[in-house]
Structures are given as C-alpha cells and as structure tokens.
Design a protein around this motif. Structure first.
Motif, PDB file in Angstrom:
ATOM      1  N   ARG A  87       4.506 -39.809  30.697  1.00 42.86           N
ATOM      2  CA  ARG A  87       5.407 -40.165  31.802  1.00 42.86           C
ATOM      3  C   ARG A  87       6.540 -41.073  31.322  1.00 42.86           C
ATOM      4  O   ARG A  87       7.686 -40.955  31.780  1.00 42.86           O
ATOM      5  N   VAL A  88       6.239 -41.980  30.408  1.00 43.14           N
ATOM      6  CA  VAL A  88       7.297 -42.834  29.855  1.00 43.14           C
ATOM      7  C   VAL A  88       8.326 -41.993  29.117  1.00 43.14           C
ATOM      8  O   VAL A  88       9.543 -42.200  29.238  1.00 43.14           O
ATOM      9  N   LEU A  89       7.855 -40.987  28.355  1.00 46.87           N
ATOM     10  CA  LEU A  89       8.776 -40.096  27.645  1.00 46.87           C
ATOM     11  C   LEU A  89       9.638 -39.319  28.634  1.00 46.87           C
ATOM     12  O   LEU A  89      10.857 -39.170  28.443  1.00 46.87           O
ATOM     13  N   GLN A  90       9.035 -38.823  29.702  1.00 45.76           N
ATOM     14  CA  GLN A  90       9.791 -38.113  30.730  1.00 45.76           C
ATOM     15  C   GLN A  90      10.895 -38.995  31.312  1.00 45.76           C
ATOM     16  O   GLN A  90      12.056 -38.597  31.398  1.00 45.76           O
ATOM     17  N   GLU A  91      10.517 -40.220  31.705  1.00 44.41           N
ATOM     18  CA  GLU A  91      11.467 -41.130  32.338  1.00 44.41           C
ATOM     19  C   GLU A  91      12.566 -41.547  31.365  1.00 44.41           C
ATOM     20  O   GLU A  91      13.746 -41.631  31.729  1.00 44.41           O
ATOM     21  N   ALA A  92      12.185 -41.793  30.109  1.00 43.91           N
ATOM     22  CA  ALA A  92      13.169 -42.216  29.115  1.00 43.91           C
ATOM     23  C   ALA A  92      14.186 -41.114  28.837  1.00 43.91           C
ATOM     24  O   ALA A  92      15.395 -41.367  28.746  1.00 43.91           O
ATOM     25  N   LEU A  93      13.717 -39.863  28.701  1.00 45.90           N
ATOM     26  CA  LEU A  93      14.647 -38.753  28.488  1.00 45.90           C
ATOM     27  C   LEU A  93      15.552 -38.545  29.696  1.00 45.90           C
ATOM     28  O   LEU A  93      16.752 -38.293  29.556  1.00 45.90           O
ATOM     29  N   GLN A  94      14.983 -38.654  30.883  1.00 42.44           N
ATOM     30  CA  GLN A  94      15.788 -38.479  32.094  1.00 42.44           C
ATOM     31  C   GLN A  94      16.878 -39.547  32.178  1.00 42.44           C
ATOM     32  O   GLN A  94      18.039 -39.251  32.461  1.00 42.44           O
TER      33      GLN A  94
ATOM     34  N   ILE B  16      11.314 -50.596  35.106  1.00 38.93           N
ATOM     35  CA  ILE B  16      10.137 -51.254  35.680  1.00 38.93           C
ATOM     36  C   ILE B  16       8.953 -50.299  35.706  1.00 38.93           C
ATOM     37  O   ILE B  16       7.815 -50.666  35.389  1.00 38.93           O
ATOM     38  N   SER B  17       9.208 -49.049  36.068  1.00 36.30           N
ATOM     39  CA  SER B  17       8.131 -48.057  36.113  1.00 36.30           C
ATOM     40  C   SER B  17       7.526 -47.847  34.728  1.00 36.30           C
ATOM     41  O   SER B  17       6.298 -47.819  34.565  1.00 36.30           O
ATOM     42  N   MET B  18       8.400 -47.702  33.703  1.00 33.24           N
ATOM     43  CA  MET B  18       7.885 -47.508  32.345  1.00 33.24           C
ATOM     44  C   MET B  18       7.120 -48.730  31.864  1.00 33.24           C
ATOM     45  O   MET B  18       6.040 -48.620  31.262  1.00 33.24           O
ATOM     46  N   ARG B  19       7.669 -49.906  32.123  1.00 29.74           N
ATOM     47  CA  ARG B  19       7.000 -51.133  31.672  1.00 29.74           C
ATOM     48  C   ARG B  19       5.645 -51.302  32.361  1.00 29.74           C
ATOM     49  O   ARG B  19       4.663 -51.727  31.744  1.00 29.74           O
ATOM     50  N   GLU B  20       5.573 -50.962  33.653  1.00 31.83           N
ATOM     51  CA  GLU B  20       4.320 -51.103  34.382  1.00 31.83           C
ATOM     52  C   GLU B  20       3.265 -50.126  33.866  1.00 31.83           C
ATOM     53  O   GLU B  20       2.090 -50.466  33.738  1.00 31.83           O
ATOM     54  N   ARG B  21       3.692 -48.905  33.545  1.00 32.42           N
ATOM     55  CA  ARG B  21       2.738 -47.935  33.002  1.00 32.42           C
ATOM     56  C   ARG B  21       2.149 -48.430  31.680  1.00 32.42           C
ATOM     57  O   ARG B  21       0.941 -48.303  31.439  1.00 32.42           O
TER      58      ARG B  21
END
Length: 651
Positions: free
Chosen positions: A533-540, A587-592
């Motif tokens: 999910r972090v990879l998804q969010e970072a690419l987006q 924030i979402s990536m950091r929380e994950r």
C-alpha cells in the motif's frame, strides 16, 4: 585537573595575576637598567643599605618576565633557558674562579667590591631556581608541575627573607659572607616571579586551595595573610625590644609563642563561627527544599556522590507505600520491574559517571502491587560548585501510555476497516459488476452475429459497443486488483510489487524502473500488505505531483529486514510545509509503517526531486498487532466483521 575541581575555583581574575606580575617585573628591570644608563645608584639599589642590582640581574629578570607573559606560547621555553644560563654561568665563575666574560657585556661596573658586574652567589642561585621553575611550569606531567611550584617557592622564600632583613636592619642571607648579598630590586623580582609561577596554573597547588569556594579556601584566605602580618609585626616588636630593653632570648621566645598562639586561636574561632553560620543557612535551605519537595505533585529523589539515594519525598513514599529507610541506598530498586531494572541501572550509572542528565521510562510497583509506568528525569546537582550527586523527578505516565496504545489500536482498526472495504468492493466488482458487463458484451456479440453479412450501421455500432465494454471490463479488473492485491498471497511481495509497477506504467504511460534484491525475505501477509500500500500511494503521489514521467523503485533486504525506496527527479517540495492533500498521503504511509514497527522517511527539496524510504524489521512483527486475513474463494481477505456478515448471508 577535572572540570569539577576547576569549577570549585573562583575563575574571575585568576589567570591575569601571572600576567600582572610579569609586567611589574618588566617595569622593575627597566628601572634598574635606567639606573645603569643614567648612572643613578638609587634606581639600582632602592635603599641605601642595599648593594646595586647588576645589569645581568635586570636582564635575567626581564627574560623571566617575558617567560610569564608568553607562558601559553611555543617560544616560552627559550626565555627561562637564558635565565638559568645567566645564573649557572655566574656560579661557575665562583666555583672555578674564572671570568667567562659575561659580567660587563652591557654596562661597565665602576662601583664594585671585588668582581665588577658579577651577580652574587645567592642571586645566581635564585635565578637558577627561578629559571628552572619557569621552564617546567607548563609541563604535561603533574609531578613536574609540582616540582616547578616547589622551586618557585624556594625562590620566593629567598626574596622574602632578604626583604625582611632589610626592613628590620638585621643580618640575614644578604649579609652572611662575602659576595652573597642580594639587592632589594632582585629580591622583589624573586618574590614576584614565584607568585607568577604559582598563578600560571591557577587550578592547581596552593592557588587552587587559596581561591577554592569552600570552607577550606575561606580558612586559608583568612589565616595566610593574617599569619604573615602577625609574624612580621611580632618579629619587629621582639627585635626592637631586644635592642631597647635587652630581653633575654627565652622571654622573647615565650612572647612570640604566646602571641602566635593567640592569633591562631582567634582565627580558628572566627572561622568556626563562620562555618557554623554557613551550616545553619544550609540546614535552613534544606528544610525549605524538603517542604517544597513534599508538597510537589511529583515524586522526587536525590543521590549522593556514591550513586546511592539519600532522599525521597513524600510523593514517592506514598506511591510505593514503603518507609524512607527501605528506599534509601539501592532499596528503591526493589520496586522496579525485573525486566526494566538492568536498563534502568545501566542508564543511571553511565549518566552518573559522565555527569550528564538522563531520561528513562520504567515500571515501578505501586503500594497496591500494580506496576505503573514512570517517566524519570535526573540531573546532576552541585553545592558551592562541587558535584554533590543527582536529583530527579518522576511522574506516572501509565494513563498516557494506555491512551497512546488505544490510539494506535484505533488506527489499526481504521486500516483494517479500510482493507476490509477494499476487499468487499473488489469482490463486488469482480463477482457482480464485472460478470454482468461480461454477459452484456457476450449478448451484444451474439446479436452482432445474427446481423446481415453486410456492414450495416447497426453492426458497426454493436462492434463499437462491444469494444468499449471490453475496455471497461479490463479497467474494472485493474481496479479490482488494486483494491485487493491477491498476488501478495500467491506470488509474494516482490512479484506483486513488480506487477504493480508494470500495470501502473502501462496505464499511466510512464517509465518505472523496478529493482529487487534476490535475497529479499518474504514477510508476513500483514507486513507485505503495508509495504504494498505504501508503494501504491508513493507511486500515485509521484505521478500526480512530481511533473516527471520516469521513476525508480528499489526493494532491498537482508536476513531480517526489507527496505523500500521510491524516487523521482521532479519538482520536489518542502517536507515541512506540505499541503493538506499530499500531507494526508504521507500521514497514511507513515501510519501504515508505524503499525508494523517500521521506519518511514521523506527526503525532498524544491527542485531536487523526492525519495520515499521505508524499512521494516521482519523479526519484530507481532501477529496481535497486524491485519489478520483468512482464505476465501476470492483470495486472502481481512478477518473481522466481513466474515461475520458473509456467514449470516447478508452479502
């Protein structure tokens, strides 16, 4: 000397004493040389009873003064060497009865007794002692510096004895034997040089004791000048009485002893009275501190210089429910949780040895037997600039830690619900919407087959609708895979990440360079999903905000960790001043990553691109704190409320 001992010395003005004595010696030597230049005997002797100070004596005194003024420079050893040589060569002239030709290099001596321009034997010995003390005063070895101060003390004693003999007009060293007289200017120079050597290292020896801000220093500052003045006055009185009244030596000695004893007793009484007042003031201060500490809303403790605790306030005693005697020393450690005690003691001892403040959290048993989390802050304390141990304050942070755990649990539940909803939507898209669209496309294809062979407008429209429906089906399948990455279960993190990069590059028409370490471990499903999910969010975020069309994704790992980085060379941003939209993504990536005890970092500057870095230690995973999954016909789905709804037939 340690920093603590230096703090015990009153610093202001101490180093300048050596400089001051150096300049006074320069002035003294110039006065003597002026007497030789202008043939003024008064400037050479100062008093009529004294012989003239020789030109070599003035030169040696000047060199000694320069050595004091240059005491912290590399050229300092040169000057005391010449001082020592002047004295040593003159002694050699007396010993071998030979003129080395150094006595009248500057001025011709026309008023001499036996040897023109030659220093006396005692003057020569004084300059040898002074030169050696100046040469050794900045040695790196403490024993050598102590020897330097001893030689300086002998030089100063010689000068003081000569001066006292002139004041009392009594025979002394300057009158014993021929060629042994010491001139008054030379004697003054010896005394000043000795003082300068002692003050060249103000944090050592007698100077340190004299200026120490404690009871010993106060007593020495009183007794030393008072004793010197009393001795000088008493010597003058006895000498005058011996001359005028012809006192016997025994009676004179008795008077001397009685007066000195009286002075000593008076000084001791005055010093004792001052120490008593200081002790009373200290006790009053301690009582005020205890009153304040006992009414403070925190637990307070104090330890001595031996690391053992000497005080606990009422707040501590009420918390532990133990008497003060049981807590003193190391007794307090009995209440610390066994798992926390080793680290607690290690931090305390190491900080104590370095005299550094510390902060530590540990569990302490309360009076009801429950272990509570304590946040302890300790700082070194000083009394009259002397290290006296540590003082610390403690607060109960158990409720705060429980609240933080509850907040983390809420975050996990939110992410669980999010993954659960993703899985539900993906299932509905795959099982319902996608199937219905596929059926519609099949019906249209069947309808097109029934149309006449000639390409009518109807058949063309049907073919176009079928093609659009196929694209919609493909897009829905892509969305379904994004919402729920079933590849993670069957292929693992590396393969799923590679597939995500390929699909994203094809759909967004960008270039994504993907590199993966062959030794990448296979984390648990929860950790893999968080990284995915972090990879998804970072690419987006990178595709949307960077302005670039090329990106790099790297996955590295060892035996017990996985590292992920997503980078671009785009416009970048100030990580401390992100806008709300991008901030929510971060924030979402950091929380994950926090939920899997991982590390998350953002490296970005305006105009220099952005890099997202993540690191997860696989062995630290706790199944009780991860997203839980179970196997269904659709793949791996989060366990929880979804499972309950499906079993009840609601979905």
């Amino acid at each position: 000397m340690t920093q603590t001992a230096q703090q015990a010395v009153r610093r202001p003005g101490i180093p300048s004493v050596a400089t001051l004595t150096g300049w006074v010696m320069v002035a003294l030597s110039l006065v003597v040389l002026a007497g030789w230049v202008f043939n003024l005997p008064a400037l050479e002797s100062f008093v009529s009873q004294s012989n003239a100070a020789k030109a070599n004596s003035a030169v040696a005194m000047m060199l000694a003064a320069v050595a004091l003024l240059r005491r912290d420079h590399r050229d300092r050893p040169v000057y005391p060497v010449f001082v020592t040589l002047i004295g040593a060569l003159t002694l050699g002239e007396f010993f071998w009865n030979h003129d080395f030709g150094i006595d009248q290099l500057l001025f011709r001596d026309t008023h001499y007794v036996a040897f023109p321009g030659r220093l006396s034997q005692y003057t020569s010995m004084g300059y040898v002692l002074l030169g050696l003390s100046l040469l050794l005063m900045k040695s790196r070895t403490s024993v050598v510096r102590e020897l330097s101060r001893l030689l300086a003390a002998l030089t100063g004693t010689l000068g003081v004895v000569v001066l006292v003999s002139f004041v009392y007009a009594t025979p002394a060293l300057n009158r014993i034997g021929p060629h042994r007289n010491v001139a008054v200017p030379t004697a003054i120079g010896f005394a000043l040089g000795a003082i300068g050597v002692h003050y060249a290292n103000p944090f050592e020896g007698l100077v340190r004791l004299l200026h120490a801000d404690n009871a010993g220093g106060a007593m020495l500052r009183r007794m030393l000048p008072a004793g010197l003045i009393a001795a000088l006055m008493l010597g003058f009185v006895v000498n005058h009485a011996d001359t005028q009244y012809r006192w016997e030596s025994g009676f004179s000695m008795a008077v001397v002893v009685a007066v000195l004893a009286g002075c000593l007793v008076t000084l001791v009484v005055l010093t004792a009275a001052k120490l008593e007042r200081e002790d009373l003031a200290r006790r009053e201060s301690e009582q005020r501190f205890r009153l304040t500490a006992n009414t403070a809303p925190v637990m307070i403790w104090m330890s001595g210089t031996d690391k053992l605790c000497v005080y606990f306030n009422e707040g501590w005693l009420q918390f532990t429910g133990r008497p003060l005697e049981a807590e003193l020393g190391n007794g307090w450690a009995e209440g610390v949780h066994p798992e926390d005690l080793p680290e607690c003691m290690s931090i305390y001892v190491n900080s104590f040895d370095r005299r550094e403040p510390f902060q530590i959290e540990y569990r302490l048993r309360r009076h009801d037997g429950e272990f509570r989390w304590i946040f302890d802050t300790g700082v070194p304390r000083f009394i009259d600039h002397e290290f006296a141990g540590y003082i610390g304050s403690c607060i109960d942070v158990t409720d705060r830690k429980l609240a933080a755990d509850a907040l983390a649990d809420l975050g996990r539940k939110v992410l669980n619900a999010q993954e659960e909803e993703r899985a539900r939507i993906a299932r509905e898209l795959h099982d319902d919407v996608n199937q219905r669209l596929a059926l519609l496309a099949w019906n249209l294809e069947a309808l097109a087959r029934k149309a006449p062979p000639s390409k009518s407008e109807l058949s063309i429209s049907i073919d176009s609708a079928v093609e659009q429906l196929r694209k919609v089906v493909s897009d829905i399948q892509t969305i379904s895979r994004r919402l729920h990455a079933s590849d993670l279960e069957y292929l693992g993190l590396a393969a799923a990440a590679a597939a995500l990069c390929r699909e994203t590059a094809a759909q967004q028409e960008v270039e994504i360079e993907f590199k993966c370490d062959p030794a990448l471990p296979r984390p648990s499903m929860g950790t893999s999903l968080c990284l995915y999910r972090v990879l998804q969010e970072a690419l987006q975020n990178a595709i949307k905000h960077s302005g670039e069309r090329a990106f790099k994704v790297e996955m590295r790992g060892g035996e017990d960790e996985v590292r992920l980085s997503v980078s671009d060379n785009g416009v970048g941003f100030d990580a401390r001043k992100v806008d709300t939209h991008r901030g929510l993504g971060l924030i979402s990536m950091r929380e994950r990553m926090r939920l899997v005890h991982g590390e998350f970092a953002v490296e970005s500057e305006p105009g220099r691109g952005t890099t997202i870095r993540c690191r997860v230690t696989v062995e630290k995973e706790n199944p009780g704190e991860q997203v839980e999954y179970h196997k269904t016909e659709f793949g791996m789905e989060p366990a929880g409320p979804t499972e309950h709804r499906r079993s009840s037939g609601s979905r």
